[in-house]
Design an enzyme around this catalytic site. Structure first.
Site, PDB file in Angstrom:
ATOM      1  N   ASN A   1       0.877  -1.170   0.000  1.00  0.00           N
ATOM      2  CA  ASN A   1       0.000   0.000   0.000  1.00  0.00           C
ATOM      3  C   ASN A   1       0.920   1.226   0.000  1.00  0.00           C
ATOM      4  O   ASN A   1       1.470   1.599   1.031  1.00  0.00           O
ATOM      5  CB  ASN A   1      -0.881  -0.046   1.250  1.00  0.00           C
ATOM      6  CG  ASN A   1      -1.858   1.110   1.304  1.00  0.00           C
ATOM      7  OD1 ASN A   1      -1.792   2.037   0.490  1.00  0.00           O
ATOM      8  ND2 ASN A   1      -2.772   1.064   2.261  1.00  0.00           N
TER       9      ASN A   1
ATOM     10  N   LYS B   1       3.350   0.771   3.086  1.00  0.00           N
ATOM     11  CA  LYS B   1       2.991  -0.255   4.068  1.00  0.00           C
ATOM     12  C   LYS B   1       3.059  -1.584   3.348  1.00  0.00           C
ATOM     13  O   LYS B   1       2.670  -1.678   2.184  1.00  0.00           O
ATOM     14  CB  LYS B   1       1.537  -0.061   4.522  1.00  0.00           C
ATOM     15  CG  LYS B   1       1.344   0.932   5.635  1.00  0.00           C
ATOM     16  CD  LYS B   1      -0.074   0.791   6.173  1.00  0.00           C
ATOM     17  CE  LYS B   1      -0.592   2.129   6.637  1.00  0.00           C
ATOM     18  NZ  LYS B   1      -2.011   2.289   6.612  1.00  0.00           N
TER      19      LYS B   1
ATOM     20  N   ARG C   1      -2.638  -2.021  -3.426  1.00  0.00           N
ATOM     21  CA  ARG C   1      -3.859  -1.251  -3.207  1.00  0.00           C
ATOM     22  C   ARG C   1      -3.854  -0.069  -4.179  1.00  0.00           C
ATOM     23  O   ARG C   1      -2.881   0.680  -4.247  1.00  0.00           O
ATOM     24  CB  ARG C   1      -3.888  -0.731  -1.782  1.00  0.00           C
ATOM     25  CG  ARG C   1      -5.127   0.091  -1.556  1.00  0.00           C
ATOM     26  CD  ARG C   1      -5.116   0.765  -0.215  1.00  0.00           C
ATOM     27  NE  ARG C   1      -6.349   1.511  -0.074  1.00  0.00           N
ATOM     28  CZ  ARG C   1      -6.472   2.598   0.646  1.00  0.00           C
ATOM     29  NH1 ARG C   1      -5.444   3.073   1.297  1.00  0.00           N
ATOM     30  NH2 ARG C   1      -7.620   3.220   0.728  1.00  0.00           N
TER      31      ARG C   1
ATOM     32  N   HIS D   1     -13.147   2.768   0.003  1.00  0.00           N
ATOM     33  CA  HIS D   1     -13.082   1.760   1.088  1.00  0.00           C
ATOM     34  C   HIS D   1     -13.737   0.444   0.660  1.00  0.00           C
ATOM     35  O   HIS D   1     -14.162  -0.344   1.508  1.00  0.00           O
ATOM     36  CB  HIS D   1     -13.817   2.234   2.368  1.00  0.00           C
ATOM     37  CG  HIS D   1     -13.179   3.360   3.093  1.00  0.00           C
ATOM     38  ND1 HIS D   1     -13.922   4.351   3.715  1.00  0.00           N
ATOM     39  CD2 HIS D   1     -11.889   3.670   3.331  1.00  0.00           C
ATOM     40  CE1 HIS D   1     -13.098   5.214   4.290  1.00  0.00           C
ATOM     41  NE2 HIS D   1     -11.864   4.831   4.066  1.00  0.00           N
TER      42      HIS D   1
ATOM     43  N   GLY E   1     -10.752   8.354   7.569  1.00  0.00           N
ATOM     44  CA  GLY E   1     -11.805   8.533   6.573  1.00  0.00           C
ATOM     45  C   GLY E   1     -12.969   7.656   6.995  1.00  0.00           C
ATOM     46  O   GLY E   1     -12.757   6.601   7.597  1.00  0.00           O
TER      47      GLY E   1
ATOM     48  N   ARG F   1     -12.413  15.809   7.197  1.00  0.00           N
ATOM     49  CA  ARG F   1     -13.297  16.106   6.054  1.00  0.00           C
ATOM     50  C   ARG F   1     -14.717  16.353   6.535  1.00  0.00           C
ATOM     51  O   ARG F   1     -15.189  15.703   7.473  1.00  0.00           O
ATOM     52  CB  ARG F   1     -13.313  14.946   5.057  1.00  0.00           C
ATOM     53  CG  ARG F   1     -11.994  14.716   4.396  1.00  0.00           C
ATOM     54  CD  ARG F   1     -12.107  13.626   3.325  1.00  0.00           C
ATOM     55  NE  ARG F   1     -10.829  12.975   3.150  1.00  0.00           N
ATOM     56  CZ  ARG F   1     -10.641  11.662   3.180  1.00  0.00           C
ATOM     57  NH1 ARG F   1     -11.649  10.827   3.353  1.00  0.00           N
ATOM     58  NH2 ARG F   1      -9.439  11.172   3.036  1.00  0.00           N
TER      59      ARG F   1
ATOM     60  N   ASP G   1      -8.532  13.456  15.836  1.00  0.00           N
ATOM     61  CA  ASP G   1      -8.416  12.089  16.327  1.00  0.00           C
ATOM     62  C   ASP G   1      -9.524  11.831  17.359  1.00  0.00           C
ATOM     63  O   ASP G   1      -9.640  12.551  18.352  1.00  0.00           O
ATOM     64  CB  ASP G   1      -7.028  11.925  16.962  1.00  0.00           C
ATOM     65  CG  ASP G   1      -6.783  10.506  17.413  1.00  0.00           C
ATOM     66  OD1 ASP G   1      -6.010   9.813  16.742  1.00  0.00           O
ATOM     67  OD2 ASP G   1      -7.362  10.098  18.437  1.00  0.00           O
TER      68      ASP G   1
ATOM     69  N   GLY H   1     -10.765   2.083  12.757  1.00  0.00           N
ATOM     70  CA  GLY H   1     -10.236   2.444  14.079  1.00  0.00           C
ATOM     71  C   GLY H   1     -11.318   2.876  15.057  1.00  0.00           C
ATOM     72  O   GLY H   1     -11.301   2.469  16.230  1.00  0.00           O
TER      73      GLY H   1
ATOM     74  N   GLU I   1      -7.897  -5.171   5.144  1.00  0.00           N
ATOM     75  CA  GLU I   1      -7.800  -4.914   3.708  1.00  0.00           C
ATOM     76  C   GLU I   1      -6.613  -5.652   3.091  1.00  0.00           C
ATOM     77  O   GLU I   1      -6.676  -6.109   1.960  1.00  0.00           O
ATOM     78  CB  GLU I   1      -7.672  -3.397   3.466  1.00  0.00           C
ATOM     79  CG  GLU I   1      -8.990  -2.679   3.720  1.00  0.00           C
ATOM     80  CD  GLU I   1      -8.816  -1.203   4.029  1.00  0.00           C
ATOM     81  OE1 GLU I   1      -8.274  -0.886   5.103  1.00  0.00           O
ATOM     82  OE2 GLU I   1      -9.219  -0.378   3.209  1.00  0.00           O
TER      83      GLU I   1
HETATM   84  P1  ADP Z   1      -7.091   5.094   8.903  1.00  0.00           P
HETATM   85  O1  ADP Z   1      -8.383   5.518   8.276  1.00  0.00           O
HETATM   86  O2  ADP Z   1      -5.997   6.114   8.767  1.00  0.00           O
HETATM   87  O3  ADP Z   1      -6.684   3.675   8.598  1.00  0.00           O
HETATM   88  P2  ADP Z   1      -7.885   4.072  11.509  1.00  0.00           P
HETATM   89  O4  ADP Z   1      -8.832   3.080  10.911  1.00  0.00           O
HETATM   90  O5  ADP Z   1      -6.717   3.546  12.242  1.00  0.00           O
HETATM   91  O6  ADP Z   1      -7.400   5.141  10.465  1.00  0.00           O
HETATM   92  O7  ADP Z   1      -8.754   4.992  12.504  1.00  0.00           O
HETATM   93  C1  ADP Z   1      -8.215   6.073  13.162  1.00  0.00           C
HETATM   94  C2  ADP Z   1      -9.272   6.616  14.104  1.00  0.00           C
HETATM   95  O8  ADP Z   1      -9.613   5.602  15.053  1.00  0.00           O
HETATM   96  C3  ADP Z   1      -8.800   7.840  14.899  1.00  0.00           C
HETATM   97  O9  ADP Z   1      -9.836   8.807  14.943  1.00  0.00           O
HETATM   98  C4  ADP Z   1      -8.589   7.242  16.281  1.00  0.00           C
HETATM   99  O10 ADP Z   1      -8.755   8.194  17.310  1.00  0.00           O
HETATM  100  C5  ADP Z   1      -9.681   6.220  16.326  1.00  0.00           C
HETATM  101  N1  ADP Z   1      -9.466   5.266  17.428  1.00  0.00           N
HETATM  102  C6  ADP Z   1      -8.476   4.371  17.578  1.00  0.00           C
HETATM  103  N2  ADP Z   1      -8.590   3.744  18.774  1.00  0.00           N
HETATM  104  C7  ADP Z   1      -9.657   4.284  19.400  1.00  0.00           C
HETATM  105  C8  ADP Z   1     -10.308   4.083  20.659  1.00  0.00           C
HETATM  106  N3  ADP Z   1      -9.848   3.194  21.530  1.00  0.00           N
HETATM  107  N4  ADP Z   1     -11.404   4.830  20.928  1.00  0.00           N
HETATM  108  C9  ADP Z   1     -11.869   5.728  20.051  1.00  0.00           C
HETATM  109  N5  ADP Z   1     -11.313   5.967  18.856  1.00  0.00           N
HETATM  110  C10 ADP Z   1     -10.236   5.254  18.520  1.00  0.00           C
END
Ligand code: ADP
Length: 396
Positions: free
Chosen positions: A7, A14, A90, A179, A211, A240, A281, A329, A383
Site C-alpha cells: 500500500n 505499508k 492497493r 473503502h 476517513g 473532512r 483524532d 479504528g 484490507e
Molecule cells: P485510517 O483511516 O488512517 O486507517 P484508523 O482506521 O486507524 O485510520 O482509525 C483512526 C481513528 O480511530 C482515529 O480517529 C482514532 O482516534 C480512532 N481510534 C483508535 N482507537 C480508538 C479508541 N480506543 N477509541 C476511540 N477511537 C479510537
C-alpha cells in the site's frame, strides 16, 4: 505461496508478506519518510519489532529496502525474493473500468494513470509503488486491487448526481465510492458469522477510521455508498466535512476564498477537527469532550448523528436489513460511538446489548441482544488480507 501486499502512499509504503492459502502474516511493516534525509523502516517479524533508520530516496529504493529486509539479516523470513509469487497493490481509483482486482499490464497502468485525475492524492503514489515493484521483481505477477471495485454494482439511480447529465457524460462525474475492499471484507465476514450465503445478505457496513464511509449491501452487492466522486462526501470524518450544501462554497468564493483554500478547508480543516477545534483524532477529541469541551462534545454528537441518518436512509433503500457492521479504528474501538448511533433504533429492530458492546473492542463479535431482529457486529477490517486473497486467486 508467498504473496506481498503493498500500500504505497505519497511518502510511505505499508507492506505485509502472507503465506497463502494459510493466510498467515509472515512479516509486516512500514517504511516512512521516503525522500527525506533519513527514512524509517519498522518491521514486525519472527515475533519481534525492528526499527531502523534507512535511506530511501524514492519508492523504488524503498521497495528494494523492504525486499532486502525480508530476505536478509535478523528480519529475514525468506531465503530469496524469488520465493515471492505475486504482489498485490492497493489502488484507490479504478473509475468505471475495474469491477474486480486485475493482473497489471501496460493497459491497466494507463487506466490507473487516467484515473489519477479523479484521485490526485492517491493514484500517483499507488502507481509509483507498482512501478517500483515491477522494477525490483520484473518476472512476478503484479495485481491491482481497487477501492472502487466493490461499488461498481451501484445502480445509476444511486450514482448519478442531479446535475446536468452531460457533466456525467463528458467528465464521468458520478458517485464512485471508496473503502470498497474493507466494506466487502467485513460484509463477507458478517454473512459468514450469520451463517448466510453472501448473495443472500442485506447489510449496512460502517467503515469509521480517519476517513469514514457507509455502504448499503443488498444480496452481497454494494447498492449505495456515502462517499462520492471523491472521499469528501458523506459522513463526518477526521478532517473532512462530509455532506453540506455546495452553495456554501459559492458564498465563500464571493467572500474571497480561493478554490485551493476551499479545497483545503473541506478536506483538511473540517470534520471532527473543524467542529471541535481541538483534534481530528476521535480518542483525543473524546477526552476533551469528557473534560467539558462543549465543541468537542458537539463534534462527537454530529459525527454520530450523521451515521444514524445514513442508517435510516440505507434501511429504507435496502428493503430488509439483516445486520449493521462497524469497522475501522473508531468502529472497532469506540463503544460509545456505536451506542450513540444504534442505541435507540428499536423501531428498525436493533437492540444493542450494552455489556456486549462495551467489551467487544478490536475483536470480532455480536453486540446486540438475542431478541434483536437486526444484528450489529464489530468486525476488524483486514484490507491487506483481502488484497492477498484476490492476488492469490489470480496467481493460482
Ligand atoms: P485510517 O483511516 O488512517 O486507517 P484508523 O482506521 O486507524 O485510520 O482509525 C483512526 C481513528 O480511530 C482515529 O480517529 C482514532 O482516534 C480512532 N481510534 C483508535 N482507537 C480508538 C479508541 N480506543 N477509541 C476511540 N477511537 C479510537
Amino acid at each position: 505461496m508467498k504473496i506481498l501486499v503493498i500500500n504505497a502512499g505519497s511518502s510511505s509504503i505499508k507492506y505485509q508478506l502472507f503465506e497463502m492459502p494459510a493466510e498467515k502474516v509472515v512479516a509486516k511493516g512500514l517504511l516512512e519518510k521516503i525522500g527525506e534525509e533519513t527514512s524509517k523502516l519498522t518491521c514486525s517479524c519472527n515475533g519481534k519489532e525492528f526499527k531502523t533508520e534507512v535511506k530511501a530516496k524514492d519508492h523504488a529504493a524503498g521497495i528494494l529496502l523492504i525486499l532486502d529486509s525480508l530476505a536478509s539479516g535478523e528480519t529475514a523470513v525468506i531465503k530469496n525474493v524469488s520465493e515471492i509469487t505475486a504482489v498485490g497493490h492497493r489502488v484507490v481509483h479504478g473509475g468505471e473500468e475495474f469491477t474486480d482486482s486485475v493482473a497489471i499490464n501496460d493497459k491497466v497502468i494507463a487506466s490507473i494513470e487516467k484515473f489519477a485525475d479523479l484521485a490526485p492524492l492517491h493514484n500517483p503514489p499507488n502507481l509509483t509503488g507498482i512501478r517500483a515493484a515491477q522494477k525490483s521483481l520484473p518476472d512476478v505477477l503484479q495485481v491491482a486491487c481497487f477501492d472502487t471495485a466493490f461499488h461498481t454494482t451501484i445502480p445509476k439511480v444511486a450514482y448519478i448526481y442531479a446535475l446536468p447529465y452531460d457533466i456525467y457524460e463528458k467528465f464521468r462525474v458520478r458517485r464512485y465510492g471508496f473503502h470498497g475492499t474493507s466494506h466487502k471484507y467485513v460484509a463477507q465476514r458478517a454473512a459468514a458469522l450469520m451463517g448466510k450465503k453472501f448473495d443472500q445478505a442485506n447489510l449496512i457496513t460502517c467503515h469509521l477510521g480517519n476517513g469514514c464511509s457507509m455502504t448499503a449491501v443488498r444480496a452481497g452487492k454494494s447498492i449505495d455508498t456515502s462517499m462520492g466522486l471523491t472521499p469528501l462526501e458523506g459522513l463526518v470524518m477526521g478532517t473532512r466535512s462530509g455532506d453540506f450544501d455546495p452553495a456554501i462554497l459559492f458564498y465563500l468564493a464571493e467572500k474571497g476564498y480561493t478554490v485551493e483554500a476551499l479545497n483545503n478547508m473541506c478536506n483538511k480543516q473540517s470534520g471532527l477537527l473543524g467542529i471541535s477545534g481541538v483534534s481530528n483524532d476521535m480518542r483525543n477529541m473524546r477526552k476533551q469532550a469528557d473534560a467539558g469541551n462543549v465543541r468537542a462534545k458537539l463534534a462527537f454528537d454530529i459525527f454520530c448523528y450523521r451515521i444514524k441518518k445514513y442508517i435510516g436512509a440505507y434501511t429504507a433503500v435496502l428493503g430488509g436489513l439483516d445486520a449493521i457492521v462497524f469497522t475501522g479504528g473508531i468502529g472497532e474501538n469506540a463503544p460509545d460511538v456505536r451506542q450513540q448511533c444504534c442505541g435507540d433504533l428499536a423501531q428498525i429492530g436493533v437492540n444493542i446489548d450494552p455489556a456486549a458492546n462495551a467489551k467487544t473492542n478490536r475483536i470480532e463479535g455480536l453486540i446486540t441482544s438475542a431478541d434483536s431482529r437486526v444484528k450489529v457486529y464489530v468486525i476488524p477490517t483486514n484490507e491487506e488480507l483481502a488484497i492477498a486473497q484476490d492476488t492469490f486467486a489470480l496467481a493460482k
